[in-house]
Every structure is written in C-alpha cells, then in structure tokens.
Scaffold this active site. Structure first.
Site, PDB file in Angstrom:
ATOM      1  N   ASN A 108       0.801  -1.228   0.000  1.00 26.30           N
ATOM      2  CA  ASN A 108       0.000   0.000   0.000  1.00 26.30           C
ATOM      3  C   ASN A 108       0.831   1.274   0.000  1.00 26.30           C
ATOM      4  OD1 ASN A 108      -2.183  -1.625  -0.168  1.00 26.30           O
ATOM      5  ND2 ASN A 108      -2.779  -1.437   1.978  1.00 26.30           N
TER       6      ASN A 108
ATOM      7  N   ARG B   2      -2.111 -11.003  -4.930  1.00 24.62           N
ATOM      8  CA  ARG B   2      -2.211  -9.545  -5.071  1.00 24.62           C
ATOM      9  C   ARG B   2      -1.367  -8.850  -4.015  1.00 24.62           C
ATOM     10  NH1 ARG B   2      -8.071  -7.001  -5.693  1.00 24.62           N
ATOM     11  NH2 ARG B   2      -6.658  -5.245  -5.635  1.00 24.62           N
TER      12      ARG B   2
HETATM   13  C1  EPZ Z   1      -6.599   1.765   1.767  1.00 22.97           C
HETATM   14  O1  EPZ Z   1      -7.750   1.699   0.965  1.00 22.97           O
HETATM   15  C2  EPZ Z   1      -5.907   0.414   1.614  1.00 22.97           C
HETATM   16  N1  EPZ Z   1      -5.551   0.201   0.203  1.00 22.97           N
HETATM   17  C3  EPZ Z   1      -6.827  -0.709   2.087  1.00 22.97           C
HETATM   18  O2  EPZ Z   1      -6.067  -1.920   2.032  1.00 22.97           O
HETATM   19  C4  EPZ Z   1      -7.227  -0.448   3.536  1.00 22.97           C
HETATM   20  O3  EPZ Z   1      -8.151  -1.432   3.937  1.00 22.97           O
HETATM   21  C5  EPZ Z   1      -7.850   0.947   3.669  1.00 22.97           C
HETATM   22  O4  EPZ Z   1      -6.940   1.949   3.159  1.00 22.97           O
HETATM   23  C6  EPZ Z   1      -8.169   1.304   5.119  1.00 22.97           C
HETATM   24  O5  EPZ Z   1      -6.986   1.277   5.882  1.00 22.97           O
HETATM   25  C7  EPZ Z   1      -4.489   0.841  -0.308  1.00 22.97           C
HETATM   26  O6  EPZ Z   1      -3.814   1.597   0.368  1.00 22.97           O
HETATM   27  C8  EPZ Z   1      -4.184   0.573  -1.755  1.00 22.97           C
HETATM   28  P1  EPZ Z   1      -9.909   4.510   2.749  1.00 22.97           P
HETATM   29  P2  EPZ Z   1      -8.607   3.054   0.683  1.00 22.97           P
HETATM   30  O7  EPZ Z   1     -10.151   5.539   1.718  1.00 22.97           O
HETATM   31  O8  EPZ Z   1      -7.703   4.198   0.522  1.00 22.97           O
HETATM   32  C9  EPZ Z   1     -14.551   5.370   3.137  1.00 22.97           C
HETATM   33  C10 EPZ Z   1      -5.609  -4.139   1.455  1.00 22.97           C
HETATM   34  O9  EPZ Z   1      -6.114  -5.189   1.897  1.00 22.97           O
HETATM   35  N2  EPZ Z   1     -14.370   6.235   1.954  1.00 22.97           N
HETATM   36  O10 EPZ Z   1      -8.981   4.821   3.878  1.00 22.97           O
HETATM   37  O11 EPZ Z   1      -9.564   2.733  -0.411  1.00 22.97           O
HETATM   38  C11 EPZ Z   1     -14.369   3.899   2.801  1.00 22.97           C
HETATM   39  O12 EPZ Z   1     -15.579   3.342   2.310  1.00 22.97           O
HETATM   40  C12 EPZ Z   1      -6.492  -2.960   1.134  1.00 22.97           C
HETATM   41  O13 EPZ Z   1      -4.371  -3.959   1.283  1.00 22.97           O
HETATM   42  C13 EPZ Z   1     -15.451   7.012   1.531  1.00 22.97           C
HETATM   43  O14 EPZ Z   1     -16.536   6.963   2.113  1.00 22.97           O
HETATM   44  O15 EPZ Z   1      -9.413   3.170   2.051  1.00 22.97           O
HETATM   45  C14 EPZ Z   1     -13.966   3.320   4.132  1.00 22.97           C
HETATM   46  O16 EPZ Z   1     -15.120   3.068   4.918  1.00 22.97           O
HETATM   47  C15 EPZ Z   1      -7.970  -3.295   1.249  1.00 22.97           C
HETATM   48  N3  EPZ Z   1     -15.280   7.807   0.442  1.00 22.97           N
HETATM   49  C16 EPZ Z   1     -13.154   4.442   4.776  1.00 22.97           C
HETATM   50  O17 EPZ Z   1     -13.490   5.633   4.048  1.00 22.97           O
HETATM   51  C17 EPZ Z   1     -14.078   7.893  -0.227  1.00 22.97           C
HETATM   52  O18 EPZ Z   1     -13.983   8.678  -1.190  1.00 22.97           O
HETATM   53  C18 EPZ Z   1     -11.653   4.255   4.688  1.00 22.97           C
HETATM   54  O19 EPZ Z   1     -11.330   4.036   3.325  1.00 22.97           O
HETATM   55  C19 EPZ Z   1     -13.004   7.099   0.226  1.00 22.97           C
HETATM   56  C20 EPZ Z   1     -13.164   6.286   1.322  1.00 22.97           C
END
Ligand code: EPZ
Length: 420
Positions: free
Chosen positions: A23, A396
C-alpha cells in the site's frame, strides 16, 4: 486458477524476511506521474497489484520495469491520461492516478472503481477534494472526467479519514498554485512515506505524519528514488501465523512501530514477543486467550488484519468480539472459516468468535486478499488437509507466501491450473 493445499498441525520456527509495503508502493508509483525523469523504487514487492499498476502506467506511456525488488519508472514519455475500466476493476488503487494526472497534465479520464468483494467502496472524498482544488469533474459512462487549467490551493477537511483520498489530494496539491491545508488527513505509514517521497521530489509539505498537512504548491517537481517501507500487514499476518501454530519465529525487515496495535494485542492473547529496531521475534507456549479487537484508523488495529485476527480467535480459549469500524461488511471470510469448524456469528459489523478446540480441514474459497490470508492461517492449524481455492487473490498482496511459510516449517504447496 491455482490453489493451496495445506496440511495443518506443524509449528513454525525460523526467520522470515518481510517484503516492501504493497500500500506504499501503490501510492509511490502514481506519484511518479507528477514529474518527468527516471525514478528507482527500492524494496518494491513482487505482487500482482504492483504488476497491475505498472501495466496501467505503461498504457499512459510510462516505462516501468521491476528487476528483483527495484522498480524503475521513466515518465518522460507520458502521452495518455486515462485509467480504463479494465485496470480499475482489478484494483481500486488505480484511482491514485487521478490527482497526479489532473495536477500535471490538466486532464484525466479514470474509471469509477466498482465495488469489491465485500461491498461498495466510494470515491466521493477524492472527487470532492479535487473539485475544491478547482478541477471540473463530470461523472458519466462509469468514468470520472476531470479537467483543470491549474489547480488552486485551498482548505480541505475530510469528514472521514481516508488513506486514498489523503494521498490523491496531497499529490494534486503538490503542483497547485498556492497553499492547501488538508485536515483530518490519514496518518497511515504509507501516507507518511508518500509525503516524504513527494518532498524528495521537490514538494513543500509540512505536518507530515499528522492529520493536519499543509502543502505549498510548486511549479515543477523532479524525479527521485525511494526505499519502500516494510509491509506491516504482511508482517502482522506472519505474527498471527506464528501465534496460531506455536514455535518461535523471527521477522526481519520490519518497523515495529508500524505494528504496535497488532503486537500489543498478540501479547494480550498470550504470545511472547521480543521487539528490536528492525525485527520481531514471537513465540507462544500457553493456549491463546480471547482478546476483543476493533479495527480502526491508524494507529488503531488495522482493518487489513481483522480477518487474520478472527482466524486466531477461532481457536482461542473463550469468546472474542472482532469489530470493524472502517468496513462494516468485511466478513466474507466468516462462512469459509465456519466450513473449517469455527463457531462465529456476525452481528452488524462485529464477529462474535467462540473459540473451539480445533478446526478441521476442508475446501474453502478465497474471496478477497485478506479473507484468503485468514483461510491460509486457519488451514495451518486445522486437522487434516485444507484446500484454499483461487489464490490469485493472495498473490495480489503477499509475495510468495507459500514459500515463506514453507521455510518456517508449514506443510503448504501451490497446485497450479484447473478451474477450481
Ligand atoms: C486503503 O484503501 C488500503 N488500500 C486498504 O487496504 C485499507 O483497507 C484501507 O486503506 C483502510 O486502511 C491501499 O492503500 C491501496 P480509505 P482506501 O479511503 O484508501 C470510506 C488491502 O487489503 N471512503 O482509507 O480505499 C471507505 O468506504 C487494502 O491492502 C469514503 O466513504 O481506504 C472506508 O469506509 C484493502 N469515500 C473508509 O473511508 C471515499 O472517497 C476508509 O477508506 C473514500 C473512502
């Protein structure tokens, strides 16, 4: 599609080297779009997701080559500014190209990511932040169409702490005119490394590592090299494997501070840990005690470790509650763990795990990256043979996980091919 065949019951002993962080890499690679030149990303993990991101960057004109664990990116020939559905549907992190493309080229066409195995994953925070920076954004035909003459710095306060939205906004703000203040920014280590990488490229960022980040936009950035931080989730997964199987395992190339929530919970569960500056040694002699966990933003317990913790609790001496406050529906691993004999009930965004004395091997299906990891872990302690199908999910985010586990004494083999 490959499967893993695991025969449970072996203790794990020995030393394993942790790879670079997936990540972090998936944010550092698109950051290279912000400047022309040649970048060297050291300690890059050899993962499917890294290949997917490299393939996406190549469609834009970037030359990308992974030799061993050094990824070389040459961004002198960028001609296209699109992230097509074919790439984005495979990997949500493709959205990270949006900010850099709009900031440097004034345009981007990026597919909206679909959902993922465990439900919708919106990108509204990314889009709202770019609109606030002055980008014109249309959503049509399943795509984000973005245009801007030059982004203009502004104040952005995220309602929800978002790793991806923080990364995208920081990258966009780096080339905006004026200053951007990002409040309620994510402070995951991968975001801290991205900020440091941008600074090494000439960006002017303060508040790094805090949830209040200030970016003073500059007119141009330049190429730089970076040593990717170790993968704290791979490390946590191996620590849980050792706690499950018994024996003594040393993890090398880790940053223990990034793992504090996981090592603290493992100690609460009865594991003994020796923590050094770049390694952790874990052993377990007593039975596993039940320990409740609530997955939260950093530095809380990582949601990416929630499924693995559930596997550990499935054989604990009592009942534990595993709650996910980030993703309310990230429980696709539970029905598969139940097939292995676990006693788990999901209520809203919490799994009530009643520890059983032993799990028994069965055929189980991978559904997503971390769910697959939890099935591997359960198979390592289940009696008899466990077959984990569709392990491309694992590839992945884990580099040669079966080889690393075999060096520690696990009885696990990859069976190639066939439609499982
Ligand atoms: C990052 O995803 C990671 N992926 C995820 O890891 C990880 O689970 C996640 O952060 C939380 O720590 C990468 O870094 C590539 P977020 P990301 O935006 O950035 C909500 C793995 O297994 N949200 O921090 O997509 C979302 O639904 C992966 O390696 C919105 O509502 O996560 C969630 O509930 C899976 N609107 C919360 O925020 C948005 O525009 C946190 O999501 C964006 C997010």
């Amino acid at each position: 599609m490959d499967k893993f065949v695991i025969r449970g019951g072996n203790p794990l002993n020995g030393t394993v080297s942790i790879s670079g962080a997936k990540n972090a890499t998936l944010a550092l690679m698109p950051a290279a779009l912000l400047a022309g030149g040649t970048f060297h990303l050291q300690n890059t993990p050899a993962l499917r997701d890294v290949n997917t991101m490299a393939a996406l960057l190549r469609t834009m004109g970037v030359a990308a080559e992974l030799k061993g664990h050094t990824l070389t990116l040459d961004t002198g020939g960028i001609r296209h500014f699109e992230a097509p559905y074919e790439h984005v549907k495979k990997m949500r992190a493709s959205i990270y190209v949006l900010g850099p493309l709009v900031a440097r080229y004034g345009q981007a066409k990026v597919s909206l990511p679909g959902g993922c195995a465990w439900g919708p994953r919106p990108v509204n925070l990314h889009i709202e932040a770019l609109r606030k920076l002055g980008a014109e954004i249309d959503l049509r035909e399943g795509y984000i169409f973005a245009r801007a003459n030059r982004l203009a710095g502004t104040r952005i306060h995220f309602d929800v702490s978002s790793v991806g939205a923080t990364g995208n906004t920081m990258m966009a703000a780096a080339l905006a005119r004026g200053t951007t203040l990002i409040e309620n920014a994510a402070i995951e280590p991968e975001i801290t490394q991205l900020a440091e990488f941008l600074v090494s490229m000439g960006a002017r960022i303060s508040g790094i590592g805090t949830n209040r980040i200030e970016v003073q936009g500059v007119d141009e950035l330049h190429a730089a090299d970076v040593q990717t931080i170790p993968d704290r989730i791979e490390a946590g997964t191996f620590l849980v494997a050792a706690a499950l199987c018994g024996g003594t395992v040393t993890l090398k190339n880790v940053l223990p501070d990034h793992l504090a929530a996981v090592t603290a919970k493992l100690q609460d569960a009865g594991a003994s840990l020796a923590i050094h500056p770049d390694s952790v040694t874990i052993s377990r002699t007593s039975r596993i005690s039940p320990v409740d966990v609530t997955a939260n933003i950093y530095p809380g317990f990582p949601t990416d470790m929630q499924a693995q913790w559930t596997a550990l609790m499935s054989v604990a001496e009592g009942t534990a509650v595993v709650t996910d406050s980030i993703y309310f529906d990230r429980f696709k691993h539970i029905p598969e763990l139940i097939r292995l004999g676990a006693d788990i009930e999901v209520k809203d965004n919490a799994a009530v795990v009643r520890g059983v004395r032993r799990l028994t091997g069965a055929k189980v299906m991978s559904t997503d990256l971390r769910a697959s990891a939890s099935l591997i872990l359960a198979g390592l302690v289940a009696e008899g043979a466990t077959e984990v199908l569709r392990v491309y999910h694992l590839d992945r985010g884990y580099e040669a996980i079966e080889k690393k586990l075999r060096t520690l004494g696990a009885d696990i083999e990859r069976v190639a091919g066939e439609e499982f």
